[in-house]
Enzyme design. Structure first.
Site, short mmCIF file in Angstrom:
data_model
loop_
_atom_site.label_atom_id
_atom_site.label_comp_id
_atom_site.label_asym_id
_atom_site.label_seq_id
_atom_site.Cartn_x
_atom_site.Cartn_y
_atom_site.Cartn_z
N PHE A 1 39.82 47.00 36.67
CA PHE A 1 40.18 45.61 36.40
C PHE A 1 39.29 45.07 35.28
O PHE A 1 38.06 45.10 35.39
CB PHE A 1 40.00 44.75 37.66
CG PHE A 1 40.40 43.32 37.45
CD1 PHE A 1 41.73 42.94 37.54
CD2 PHE A 1 39.46 42.35 37.18
CE1 PHE A 1 42.11 41.63 37.34
CE2 PHE A 1 39.83 41.03 36.98
CZ PHE A 1 41.15 40.66 37.06
N ASP B 1 32.20 47.74 31.31
CA ASP B 1 32.56 46.42 31.83
C ASP B 1 31.64 46.13 33.02
O ASP B 1 31.84 46.64 34.11
CB ASP B 1 34.03 46.42 32.24
CG ASP B 1 34.48 45.10 32.86
OD1 ASP B 1 33.62 44.32 33.30
OD2 ASP B 1 35.70 44.87 32.94
N LYS C 1 30.29 36.44 35.05
CA LYS C 1 30.00 36.12 36.45
C LYS C 1 28.56 35.69 36.69
O LYS C 1 28.19 34.56 36.45
CB LYS C 1 30.45 37.26 37.36
CG LYS C 1 31.98 37.39 37.43
CD LYS C 1 32.42 38.26 38.56
CE LYS C 1 33.94 38.46 38.57
NZ LYS C 1 34.68 37.22 38.87
#
Length: 388
Positions: free
Chosen positions: A133, A218, A247
């Site tokens: 993702f 990532d 995040k």
């Protein structure tokens, strides 16, 4: 009209209606609009690094917003320079930074860097992992190996070849001299907090080195101390060509970062990319406060306590535990994660039904031993309630 009904009336239905309406937070505790208290063991999806209303974060944001809150990218400001310098120091590698507002924007920047590299070198396709993702905008979604969220928005502008995550042989077969870049998560987050086999990232680095493809890590969820290291790839002794962050970096404020190492950091020319809000002074001040207050020793001891405690639970519904640091998934023997999330909520804990058989547990990095023990003491009863 209740807040839930007002939400349903005013918002697009892509989130459904969330089950809890939060009103305030302090540390690892949050309260809903009805006054119910919860221990937050999801941390805004591994985002609230310092928990809620941390004094250092409150002070940094309040001071900055009272000084200057926005400049756009037409002007520079010191907090963005300080933050870029701090990140590069923690990475201990020469690089160049681009600030965005989110993880998907950080990955869009990485994607554009790679496209420019591919055009320069005459390369034609990307490789990414099944179930990976990377975001929901079109470029990032092109690289996302989850058919359930990807397929309905195709066709996509780039050729991406997906390989099983953790399979170094499949990765080597897929990456040739025509491959532009390999996009990988050091641990797959949305797939269920799935770590790779030992040596996988070292193999990925070797494969990219031998073919000239870029390696993009990532670390939207895994960075900023979440795994017990500032960046998860550091545990593998591997430096990617491009790193993406978001995040936990802002501790709850929106910020993302794309960092290019070596030649990859010099691919963009003036005007190639930009963001009006990216790297704004308030978000950068928040990120600096986060980096100054994350205690890696505490994260390591807390994560060891949480993991060992979960692994010691004997329950028919609990199949196992996986993940790294304070970023774990309890793997279930039946697809009852939604029931576990609901039972946890009723017991005063917030967790996340990540996959039908996996529950994500990612408390703020300031979680205490006492709070962990309270969760561990209650989790067997939560599982029993979910199993009914």
């Amino acid at each position: 009209m209740s807040l839930y009904k007002r939400f349903e009336t005013a918002f697009m239905p892509n989130y459904g209606v969330p089950p809890v309406a939060l009103a305030r937070g302090e540390g690892t505790r949050v309260w809903d609009v009805d006054g119910n208290e919860y221990l937050d063991f999801i941390g805004g999806i591994a985002t609230s690094s310092l928990g809620h209303a941390h004094p250092a974060l409150v002070e940094a944001v309040s001071k900055q917003v009272a000084t200057i809150a926005h400049t756009s990218n037409l002007f520079l400001h010191e907090p963005e320079v300080l933050l870029a310098e701090k990140l590069l120091t923690l990475l201990n590698a020469p690089g160049k930074v681009f600030f965005a507002n989110s993880g998907t924007e950080a990955n869009e920047a990485a994607y554009k860097l790679a496209v420019k590299y591919g055009k320069r070198e005459g390369r034609s396709y990307f490789v990414a992992a099944e179930n990976g993702f990377h975001g929901r905008t079109i470029g990032a979604l092109s690289l996302t190996g989850k058919p359930s969220i990807r397929d309905q928005f195709g066709p996509f502008p780039i050729d991406v070849r997906f390989v099983p995550y953790g399979d170094a042989t499949a990765l080597k077969e897929a990456v040739t001299g025509d491959c532009i870049a390999v996009f990988l998560e050091p641990t797959q987050g949305e797939a269920g907090v799935v770590p790779p086999p030992e040596g996988y990232f070292e193999a990925a680095r070797e494969i990219c080195d031998s073919t000239g493809a870029l390696l993009v890590a990532d670390e939207i969820q895994s960075a900023i101390g979440r795994t017990g290291h500032w960046f998860a790839h550091q545990a593998d002794g591997v430096t990617p060509d491009i790193l993406t962050l978001a995040k936990g970096l802002g501790g709850g404020l929106p910020i993302g970062a794309c960092i290019g190492f070596g030649d990859a950091g010099k691919l963009f020319a003036k005007g190639d990319h930009g963001s009006t809000f990216g790297g704004n002074p308030v978000a950068c001040a928040a990120a600096l406060a986060v980096l100054d207050n994350v205690d890696l020793d505490h994260v390591r001891s807390a994560s060891a306590r949480l993991r060992s405690g979960l692994e010691s639970i004997r329950h028919p519904l609990l199949k196992g535990v996986r993940g790294r640091g304070l970023w774990l998934a309890t793997v279930l023997s039946e697809p009852r994660s939604a029931e576990v999330q609901s039972a946890a909520q009723s017991a005063g804990f917030l967790v996340n039904a990540l996959q039908p058989d996996a529950v994500r547990i990612a408390p703020p990095l300031v979680v205490t031993a006492e709070e962990i023990d309270k969760f561990l003491a209650t989790y067997p009863a939560i599982l029993s309630e979910a199993a009914k």
